[in-house]
Design an enzyme around this catalytic site. Sequence first.
Site, PDB file in Angstrom:
ATOM      1  CE  LYS A  15      -4.681   6.210  11.287  1.00 33.79           C
ATOM      2  NZ  LYS A  15      -3.585   6.456  10.750  1.00 33.79           N
ATOM      3  NE  ARG A  63       2.138  -7.302  11.042  1.00 30.81           N
ATOM      4  CZ  ARG A  63       0.247  -7.094  11.692  1.00 30.81           C
ATOM      5  NH1 ARG A  63       0.162  -7.791  12.569  1.00 30.81           N
ATOM      6  NH2 ARG A  63      -0.086  -7.210  10.546  1.00 30.81           N
ATOM      7  CG  ASP A 113       4.085  -7.358  16.163  1.00 28.96           C
ATOM      8  OD1 ASP A 113       3.578  -6.113  15.782  1.00 28.96           O
ATOM      9  OD2 ASP A 113       3.608  -8.115  16.712  1.00 28.96           O
ATOM     10  CB  VAL A 114       5.390  -1.023  14.005  1.00 21.80           C
ATOM     11  CG1 VAL A 114       5.651  -0.851  13.265  1.00 21.80           C
ATOM     12  CG2 VAL A 114       3.466  -1.085  14.078  1.00 21.80           C
ATOM     13  CE1 TYR A 130      -7.432   3.796  10.009  1.00 24.02           C
ATOM     14  CE2 TYR A 130      -8.643   5.375   9.112  1.00 24.02           C
ATOM     15  CZ  TYR A 130      -7.400   5.419   9.289  1.00 24.02           C
ATOM     16  OH  TYR A 130      -6.723   5.824   8.243  1.00 24.02           O
ATOM     17  N   GLY A 182       0.987  -1.089  -0.343  1.00 25.40           N
ATOM     18  CA  GLY A 182      -0.305   0.400  -0.414  1.00 25.40           C
ATOM     19  C   GLY A 182       0.731   1.358  -0.202  1.00 25.40           C
TER      20      GLY A 182
END
Length: 247
Positions: free
Chosen positions: A156, A35, A57-58, A152, A14
């Site tokens: 944000k 990942r 892996d954040v 979401y 993406g």
Amino acid sequence: MPDRTIIVTGASGGIGRATARAFAGAGWRVGLVGRREDALRQIAGELEGDALVIPCDVIDPASVDRAFVTAVGAWGRLDCLFNNAGVSLKSVLIDDMTVEQWQTVVNTNITGMFLCARAAFAQMRRQSPQGGRIIMNGSISAHVPRPGSIAYTASKHAVTGMTRSLSLDGRAFGIACGQIDIGNALTEMSATQTRGVPQADGSTRAEPMMDVTCVARSVLHMAAMPPEANVQFMTVMATTMPFIGRG
């Protein structure tokens, strides 16, 4: 500025993939964080120039710390972080959302971005010369929500708060922080929007999309600003998408 360096999180597809490609094409040394190591290696093989594959892996603090140590060990310094990794959910009302779904979004979109920003800030603060740039991936939802997007949208809004705080705290160390808010970039994740998205009037309609390379070029523009200038907030979106008038 030869050999400028950037870490791109969520680089396995993406927006992250397109951005990594744009930076590599502009001569930057790019760290691909994600990942899926196999996907990162495939992308690294497609890029021009120097690409560093960094499985991570954040949401795991130790994994994030190792990723930044790996990058700096290879490059000697870090000039930019594109803090991009994130997840979303299908439209769901709050009482139909599970706690686990909420935590998945919050863990990645808030805690994950915090951990990566913390690691980048620490490196930029201690390196010589000091400084660097952190670019946060916000969203149109940081301004106005879509129906059924409470997790979401809340995440944000939190990203915007982090951007403002980092911008203030980074001044003493030459660390600039900006945010890009993106609307309807066509990626594998957003392809369903071409078939229909819930609207504020209760209908479901397809929405206009823009090529993801428009986002990549915008992030590159933000990153290439001279140290004395910063794009604090940028909104890049499909021209006729329902943003003005939405909400």
